[in-house]
Design an enzyme around this catalytic site. Sequence first.
Site, PDB file in Angstrom:
ATOM      1  N   GLU A 252      -1.853 -15.365  27.650  1.00 20.63           N
ATOM      2  CA  GLU A 252      -1.354 -14.675  28.837  1.00 20.63           C
ATOM      3  C   GLU A 252      -2.354 -14.678  30.000  1.00 20.63           C
ATOM      4  O   GLU A 252      -2.812 -13.614  30.448  1.00 20.63           O
ATOM      5  CB  GLU A 252      -0.986 -13.227  28.496  1.00 20.63           C
ATOM      6  CG  GLU A 252       0.107 -13.092  27.468  1.00 20.63           C
ATOM      7  CD  GLU A 252       0.542 -11.654  27.218  1.00 20.63           C
ATOM      8  OE1 GLU A 252       1.592 -11.476  26.606  1.00 20.63           O
ATOM      9  OE2 GLU A 252      -0.183 -10.718  27.636  1.00 20.63           O
TER      10      GLU A 252
ATOM     11  N   GLU B 249       4.577 -14.042  20.661  1.00 23.00           N
ATOM     12  CA  GLU B 249       4.586 -12.579  20.543  1.00 23.00           C
ATOM     13  C   GLU B 249       5.970 -12.060  20.877  1.00 23.00           C
ATOM     14  O   GLU B 249       6.599 -12.533  21.832  1.00 23.00           O
ATOM     15  CB  GLU B 249       3.591 -11.907  21.511  1.00 23.00           C
ATOM     16  CG  GLU B 249       2.143 -12.002  21.140  1.00 23.00           C
ATOM     17  CD  GLU B 249       1.249 -11.292  22.158  1.00 23.00           C
ATOM     18  OE1 GLU B 249       1.697 -10.288  22.757  1.00 23.00           O
ATOM     19  OE2 GLU B 249       0.110 -11.749  22.341  1.00 23.00           O
TER      20      GLU B 249
END
Length: 462
Positions: free
Chosen positions: A164, A360
Amino acid sequence: MKQFPTNFLWGAATSAPQSEGHSTQNGKSPSTWDKWFELAPEKFNENQGPENTSNMYEMYREDVQRMKDIGMNSFRTSISWTRLLPDGKTVNEEAVRFYRDYFSELKKQDIQLVANLFHFDMPWWLMEKGGWEVRESVDAFAYYAKTAFELFGDLVPMWTTFNEPMVHIECGYLYGYHYPAIVDFKKAVQVGYHTLMAHTMAVKAFKDGGYPGKMGIILNVSPCYPRSQDSEDVKAGHLADLLNTRSFLDPAVLGEIPNELIELVKDHHLTPVTEELDQQWIAQNKVDFIGMNYYQPRRVQAPENPQFPASMPSDFYAPYDWPNKKMNIYRGWEIYPEALYDVAMMMKETYHNIPWFVSENGMGVADEERFMDETGMIQDDYRIEFMQDHLLQLHKGIEAGSNCFGYHTWTFIDCWSWLNGYRNRYGFYRLDLANQYERQLKKSGLWFKELALTQQLKEEEF
């Protein structure tokens, strides 16, 4: 029953700083998180800092067995840059022993490792020089990556550079959530560019070295849904996707920064400092696969009074509060499983159907002890429902031809979460904060075991 592909990866994800503990011990130097907690502990939930977390530094053998016990055939964690190279150059031999033992244990249990190199944990020694604001960070990261490839390449079938990257850019340089808590759009763009080049040069080091395995990056992609089909709302959605999704996904997969993005930052006097060969390196060092973290959609509308030149992303798009949303009230996030199908179709239709996986997906809930039964097991049906609803949409995307090879939840054991500490829990196993050696399986872990071992999703009523 929904049947998933043979050899599908079923697992969970965590990171070194959120799970290992021992953050000031065993030869490790401080990261920005260690230093920020030292400087401003009041910013952290209940003064819960990064020193202890889930103590996997001591418990990894038992914890790998717990992974096996619930059917996991894969697992993602990160390597701590500050543990492996405390000063950026000198290898910490104790860290090498730890990671080799840890990764060997996973291999022995037939649990495929996805090893990530950076999960928000900037070394303090580099932060003092400017962190991602300075070009030195690109070379420093490439050296760290090459060191990790050499030391652990025989144990790691899948590598990723960043988790991320938009988070450390936005939170550190736009919205004040992470250290150094700067609000400066131009600096944020420069930080983003150096992060992209650090990723690129790490991929180059991997390819140049001829190391075994595959190389990727993990992105948090929230599909963007405009408020309406009005031209200004649609434009806001387009710009939100350009800045938040395509800024990393296009270079990583297609080998180029979108020209439209280059022109946008130029028009708004945000162009970063670059080097002559950068575009060539980006074009030549594309990834083998993508990890997609998905929790919530992005809903936007046209901004009411945008500035020119833009001083914040809100001058390009404004958030839209969809009245029909379903919420996870503990995180303040919308629950919208349908977006996972849209991600699957985006990867198929726009990104050459590159192999990808859900890296995720999960549901954080506070005060889970409310749902503990007389045996001590947390009855987290809400988490099972969340996963089931998302997996139904993912299965739909796979059936439509999207090249998805796995699904990882966040997370395996309740973990420390940056400024939020242990406020919300995500794990298949409950961590006892009073005794960080104690873990207790939740109902979702039993559900996941059946899913992983049968590779079939049973639709249940909740």
